[in-house]
Write an enzyme that holds these catalytic residues in place. Sequence first.
Site, PDB file in Angstrom:
ATOM      1  N   PHE A 262       4.602   3.378 -11.862  1.00 51.84           N
ATOM      2  CA  PHE A 262       6.018   3.043 -11.764  1.00 51.84           C
ATOM      3  C   PHE A 262       6.401   2.194 -12.979  1.00 51.84           C
ATOM      4  CE2 PHE A 262       9.800   0.867 -10.229  1.00 51.84           C
ATOM      5  CZ  PHE A 262      10.471   1.921  -9.610  1.00 51.84           C
TER       6      PHE A 262
ATOM      7  N   ILE B  65      -0.885   5.971  -6.937  1.00 54.73           N
ATOM      8  CA  ILE B  65       0.499   6.353  -7.232  1.00 54.73           C
ATOM      9  C   ILE B  65       1.400   5.121  -7.262  1.00 54.73           C
ATOM     10  CG2 ILE B  65       0.883   6.879  -4.777  1.00 54.73           C
ATOM     11  CD1 ILE B  65       2.862   9.105  -5.704  1.00 54.73           C
ATOM     12  N   CYS B  66       2.457   5.206  -8.071  1.00 51.31           N
ATOM     13  CA  CYS B  66       3.522   4.209  -8.159  1.00 51.31           C
ATOM     14  C   CYS B  66       3.027   2.901  -8.768  1.00 51.31           C
ATOM     15  CB  CYS B  66       4.165   4.024  -6.794  1.00 51.31           C
ATOM     16  SG  CYS B  66       5.745   3.148  -6.823  1.00 51.31           S
ATOM     17  N   ALA B  67       3.028   1.832  -8.011  1.00 54.48           N
ATOM     18  CA  ALA B  67       2.539   0.546  -8.515  1.00 54.48           C
ATOM     19  C   ALA B  67       1.018   0.457  -8.443  1.00 54.48           C
ATOM     20  CB  ALA B  67       3.150  -0.601  -7.705  1.00 54.48           C
TER      21      ALA B  67
END
Length: 181
Positions: A122, A101-103
């Site tokens: 992200f 998730i995200c980066a």
Amino acid sequence: MSAVAILAADGFETIECLTIVDVLRRGGVRATLVSIMPTRDVISAQQISVSCDCTFDEVDFSEYDYVVLPGGMPGTTNLQNDGRVCDVVREFAATKHVAAICAAPSILAHLGLLEGRRATCFPGFELDFPEGAYAGSKTVVVDGNIITASAMGQALPFALAVLEDIAGEVAVSKVREGIQL
């Protein structure tokens, strides 16, 4: 029983890391919070101290079905710079399941694991993705044995997607009801 190892490094995003542990445990899945640091203690990007269940070297990854990579900075960089983490992620992408998730999906890109796949991350981290892999923002993407999510705002849908993949819709319904979602 299915089991998930959530890898935590100093600088992890608190909500992305702890939401999945919470949701999976509520759904009856063995979720182990694993520190890649020398001790069980890790510090989030928001300076929250968390004591993990174990350290990386204490884990027998053959007992796990999934490895999860929370985002956050510099947590993602710390995960990516650890050769042990990269080896486990490669192995799980080839034979089991990976969620990021995200980066953290950028780690999958750096390891060459997103070729021919769709994923999200992200904004800005998709620059490392192979051409055609980026599936857009503000979402959760399931592509075979890899699940990715764009950011902290997707932490709950991300956790539920992993839970559904592991334990099915009945477990997801139970958790949704229990948290009033």
